[in-house]
Motif scaffolding. Structure first.
Motif, PDB file in Angstrom:
ATOM      1  N   ALA A 136       8.533 -22.934 -35.443  1.00 17.28           N
ATOM      2  CA  ALA A 136       8.738 -23.915 -36.509  1.00 17.28           C
ATOM      3  C   ALA A 136      10.219 -24.077 -36.825  1.00 17.28           C
ATOM      4  O   ALA A 136      10.721 -25.208 -36.981  1.00 17.28           O
ATOM      5  N   ILE A 137      10.939 -22.961 -36.913  1.00 18.29           N
ATOM      6  CA  ILE A 137      12.364 -23.037 -37.234  1.00 18.29           C
ATOM      7  C   ILE A 137      13.135 -23.683 -36.087  1.00 18.29           C
ATOM      8  O   ILE A 137      14.033 -24.508 -36.313  1.00 18.29           O
ATOM      9  N   LYS A 138      12.800 -23.341 -34.850  1.00 16.25           N
ATOM     10  CA  LYS A 138      13.466 -23.960 -33.700  1.00 16.25           C
ATOM     11  C   LYS A 138      13.228 -25.473 -33.683  1.00 16.25           C
ATOM     12  O   LYS A 138      14.141 -26.252 -33.385  1.00 16.25           O
ATOM     13  N   HIS A 139      12.007 -25.882 -33.992  1.00  9.02           N
ATOM     14  CA  HIS A 139      11.693 -27.317 -34.015  1.00  9.02           C
ATOM     15  C   HIS A 139      12.500 -28.038 -35.093  1.00  9.02           C
ATOM     16  O   HIS A 139      13.090 -29.107 -34.837  1.00  9.02           O
ATOM     17  N   LEU A 140      12.549 -27.466 -36.305  1.00  8.46           N
ATOM     18  CA  LEU A 140      13.288 -28.103 -37.392  1.00  8.46           C
ATOM     19  C   LEU A 140      14.781 -28.129 -37.097  1.00  8.46           C
ATOM     20  O   LEU A 140      15.469 -29.110 -37.405  1.00  8.46           O
ATOM     21  N   ALA A 141      15.290 -27.058 -36.493  1.00 11.18           N
ATOM     22  CA  ALA A 141      16.712 -26.996 -36.159  1.00 11.18           C
ATOM     23  C   ALA A 141      17.079 -28.069 -35.136  1.00 11.18           C
ATOM     24  O   ALA A 141      18.122 -28.734 -35.249  1.00 11.18           O
ATOM     25  N   LYS A 142      16.218 -28.266 -34.146  1.00 10.53           N
ATOM     26  CA  LYS A 142      16.471 -29.302 -33.134  1.00 10.53           C
ATOM     27  C   LYS A 142      16.420 -30.685 -33.772  1.00 10.53           C
ATOM     28  O   LYS A 142      17.235 -31.561 -33.466  1.00 10.53           O
ATOM     29  N   GLU A 143      15.462 -30.867 -34.668  1.00 11.75           N
ATOM     30  CA  GLU A 143      15.293 -32.168 -35.334  1.00 11.75           C
ATOM     31  C   GLU A 143      16.491 -32.492 -36.221  1.00 11.75           C
ATOM     32  O   GLU A 143      16.939 -33.645 -36.278  1.00 11.75           O
ATOM     33  N   CYS A 144      17.018 -31.489 -36.924  1.00 11.21           N
ATOM     34  CA  CYS A 144      18.132 -31.717 -37.860  1.00 11.21           C
ATOM     35  C   CYS A 144      19.471 -31.795 -37.144  1.00 11.21           C
ATOM     36  O   CYS A 144      20.380 -32.508 -37.586  1.00 11.21           O
ATOM     37  N   GLY A 145      19.623 -31.051 -36.055  1.00 10.76           N
ATOM     38  CA  GLY A 145      20.894 -31.024 -35.340  1.00 10.76           C
ATOM     39  C   GLY A 145      21.873 -30.012 -35.911  1.00 10.76           C
ATOM     40  O   GLY A 145      21.645 -29.408 -36.965  1.00 10.76           O
ATOM     41  N   ASN A 146      22.975 -29.840 -35.207  1.00 11.83           N
ATOM     42  CA  ASN A 146      23.999 -28.868 -35.606  1.00 11.83           C
ATOM     43  C   ASN A 146      24.851 -29.405 -36.750  1.00 11.83           C
ATOM     44  O   ASN A 146      24.931 -30.619 -36.938  1.00 11.83           O
ATOM     45  N   PRO A 147      25.512 -28.469 -37.480  1.00  9.35           N
ATOM     46  CA  PRO A 147      25.425 -27.013 -37.438  1.00  9.35           C
ATOM     47  C   PRO A 147      24.309 -26.484 -38.349  1.00  9.35           C
ATOM     48  O   PRO A 147      23.823 -27.189 -39.229  1.00  9.35           O
ATOM     49  N   ILE A 148      23.948 -25.223 -38.127  1.00 14.01           N
ATOM     50  CA  ILE A 148      22.815 -24.607 -38.807  1.00 14.01           C
ATOM     51  C   ILE A 148      23.281 -23.341 -39.512  1.00 14.01           C
ATOM     52  O   ILE A 148      24.157 -22.626 -39.029  1.00 14.01           O
ATOM     53  N   LEU A 149      22.651 -23.059 -40.660  1.00 13.64           N
ATOM     54  CA  LEU A 149      23.008 -21.910 -41.491  1.00 13.64           C
ATOM     55  C   LEU A 149      21.779 -21.052 -41.724  1.00 13.64           C
ATOM     56  O   LEU A 149      20.750 -21.551 -42.193  1.00 13.64           O
ATOM     57  N   GLU A 150      21.883 -19.749 -41.397  1.00 13.37           N
ATOM     58  CA  GLU A 150      20.796 -18.830 -41.718  1.00 13.37           C
ATOM     59  C   GLU A 150      21.209 -17.945 -42.890  1.00 13.37           C
ATOM     60  O   GLU A 150      22.236 -17.264 -42.837  1.00 13.37           O
ATOM     61  N   LEU A 151      20.368 -17.927 -43.911  1.00  8.40           N
ATOM     62  CA  LEU A 151      20.599 -17.117 -45.098  1.00  8.40           C
ATOM     63  C   LEU A 151      19.853 -15.789 -44.924  1.00  8.40           C
ATOM     64  O   LEU A 151      18.639 -15.727 -45.049  1.00  8.40           O
ATOM     65  N   GLY A 152      20.589 -14.732 -44.608  1.00  4.74           N
ATOM     66  CA  GLY A 152      19.986 -13.431 -44.362  1.00  4.74           C
ATOM     67  C   GLY A 152      19.583 -13.285 -42.906  1.00  4.74           C
ATOM     68  O   GLY A 152      18.403 -13.174 -42.588  1.00  4.74           O
ATOM     69  N   CYS A 153      20.567 -13.254 -42.002  1.00  5.38           N
ATOM     70  CA  CYS A 153      20.270 -13.287 -40.568  1.00  5.38           C
ATOM     71  C   CYS A 153      19.892 -11.929 -39.996  1.00  5.38           C
ATOM     72  O   CYS A 153      19.372 -11.857 -38.875  1.00  5.38           O
ATOM     73  N   GLY A 154      20.156 -10.846 -40.717  1.00  3.98           N
ATOM     74  CA  GLY A 154      19.746  -9.521 -40.261  1.00  3.98           C
ATOM     75  C   GLY A 154      20.272  -9.185 -38.878  1.00  3.98           C
ATOM     76  O   GLY A 154      21.460  -9.321 -38.592  1.00  3.98           O
ATOM     77  N   THR A 155      19.381  -8.766 -37.972  1.00  2.00           N
ATOM     78  CA  THR A 155      19.773  -8.365 -36.619  1.00  2.00           C
ATOM     79  C   THR A 155      19.675  -9.506 -35.623  1.00  2.00           C
ATOM     80  O   THR A 155      19.679  -9.280 -34.413  1.00  2.00           O
ATOM     81  N   GLY A 156      19.568 -10.736 -36.119  1.00  3.43           N
ATOM     82  CA  GLY A 156      19.579 -11.890 -35.234  1.00  3.43           C
ATOM     83  C   GLY A 156      18.244 -12.243 -34.621  1.00  3.43           C
ATOM     84  O   GLY A 156      18.195 -12.960 -33.613  1.00  3.43           O
ATOM     85  N   ARG A 157      17.158 -11.788 -35.224  1.00  3.80           N
ATOM     86  CA  ARG A 157      15.823 -12.048 -34.668  1.00  3.80           C
ATOM     87  C   ARG A 157      15.577 -13.536 -34.440  1.00  3.80           C
ATOM     88  O   ARG A 157      15.001 -13.939 -33.418  1.00  3.80           O
ATOM     89  N   VAL A 158      16.008 -14.386 -35.394  1.00  5.17           N
ATOM     90  CA  VAL A 158      15.835 -15.838 -35.260  1.00  5.17           C
ATOM     91  C   VAL A 158      17.125 -16.496 -34.795  1.00  5.17           C
ATOM     92  O   VAL A 158      17.110 -17.427 -33.988  1.00  5.17           O
ATOM     93  N   LEU A 159      18.243 -16.022 -35.275  1.00  2.00           N
ATOM     94  CA  LEU A 159      19.540 -16.622 -34.970  1.00  2.00           C
ATOM     95  C   LEU A 159      19.831 -16.640 -33.475  1.00  2.00           C
ATOM     96  O   LEU A 159      20.285 -17.656 -32.924  1.00  2.00           O
ATOM     97  N   LEU A 160      19.572 -15.550 -32.769  1.00  2.00           N
ATOM     98  CA  LEU A 160      19.902 -15.475 -31.345  1.00  2.00           C
ATOM     99  C   LEU A 160      19.080 -16.451 -30.499  1.00  2.00           C
ATOM    100  O   LEU A 160      19.644 -17.148 -29.642  1.00  2.00           O
ATOM    101  N   PRO A 161      17.762 -16.564 -30.697  1.00  3.23           N
ATOM    102  CA  PRO A 161      17.012 -17.584 -29.945  1.00  3.23           C
ATOM    103  C   PRO A 161      17.456 -19.011 -30.260  1.00  3.23           C
ATOM    104  O   PRO A 161      17.431 -19.871 -29.369  1.00  3.23           O
TER     105      PRO A 161
END
Length: 276
Positions: free
Chosen positions: A39-64
């Motif tokens: 879901a997050i990957k789909h929304l990120a592609k739809e919105c386009g760059n740049p993207i901000l993650e609030l609380g990225c931790g160890t990169g579980r979502v950020l890296l993909p």
């Protein structure tokens, strides 16, 4: 300090220290969790760059996301969690698309105030234990989004019956083998709820049993402040957002009584700058 009692209304240093304790265990603990990723990957592609993650931790979502071509800035208050992300970035072709910032979600201030998409997943907003602190995070996200930019917030749905059912119960939540140390790891969990204050105190104990018989226990206490749907909507409106949709899971099913999640999608409306 009694590390079995989760403190509330934490100052930045105390909050960072609390999350640092999870760094050694986080990736193994959430090794199979990918529910939110598509879901997050789909929304990120739809919105386009740049993207901000609030609380990225160890990169579980950020890296993909970066691997999929997104330009991502990740904010986290824990230096230990960010150190894990940096190790995982080493040698990655997508590392150039990633910016990591050690900062408090309530107060971070980036030069870029033109993000197209911001997201806060895995109950991260709930780690701020007062309404005022949660509102501060939302207002800061609003400040960093472009007009029309999208905010995605993932919270658990406060099922009071379930919260009371597990109140005070110690359970074995998970177990795995640590490939690096050879230890067998057991994750114990105890949760207590204060419905009136909308707080759930949680204690995770990671028990490591090493091949030589040594045992090490790491207590990781924290508090989550859960939100009701109407309160979450009102906070977003107070922060300057227009709520566009409320989902009950990551496939976009509308929120309902038996939803596992309370997921809110909101946009930054034109002409609605809100001072902190």
């Amino acid at each position: 300090m009694d590390h079995t009692q989760p403190p509330t209304n934490l100052q930045p240093l105390a909050l960072a220290t609390m999350f640092d304790r999870f760094a050694h265990f986080y990736d193994d603990d959430y090794r199979d969790y990918t529910d939110d990723l598509d879901a997050i990957k789909h929304l990120a592609k739809e919105c386009g760059n740049p993207i901000l993650e609030l609380g990225c931790g160890t990169g579980r979502v950020l890296l993909p996301l970066a691997a999929a071509g997104r330009t991502v800035t990740g904010i986290d208050i824990s230096p230990a969690l960010l150190a894990v992300t940096r190790r995982k970035m080493e040698g990655s072709k997508s590392a150039a698309r990633i910016t990591l910032v050690e900062a408090d979600l309530r107060t971070f201030d980036l030069p870029n105030k033109n993000f197209s998409f911001a997201f806060c997943t895995s109950n991260t907003l709930m780690h701020l234990n007062t309404q005022a602190e949660q509102l501060a995070v939302l207002r800061n996200a609003h400040r960093h989004l472009r007009t029309g930019g999208l905010l995605f917030i993932d919270l658990f749905n406060p099922d009071i019956g379930h919260l009371l059912e597990i109140n005070g119960v110690q359970e074995l939540a998970d177990q795995w083998a640590d490939q690096a140390t050879g230890a067998q790891v057991y994750k114990w969990s105890v949760r207590t709820v204060d419905v009136a204050e909308q707080l759930q105190d949680t204690l995770f104990i990671y028990e490591e049993i090493f091949p030589d018989g040594q045992v090490r226990r790491t207590p990781c206490p924290f508090t989550l402040r859960f939100l009701w749907r109407s309160e979450a909507e009102l906070l977003l409106q107070m922060a300057g957002f227009t709520v566009e949709a409320i989902w009950g899971d990551f496939d976009g099913t509308p929120y309902g009584n038996f939803s596992d999640h309370l997921i809110l999608l909101a946009t930054k409306a034109a002409g609605r700058e809100i001072s902190a």
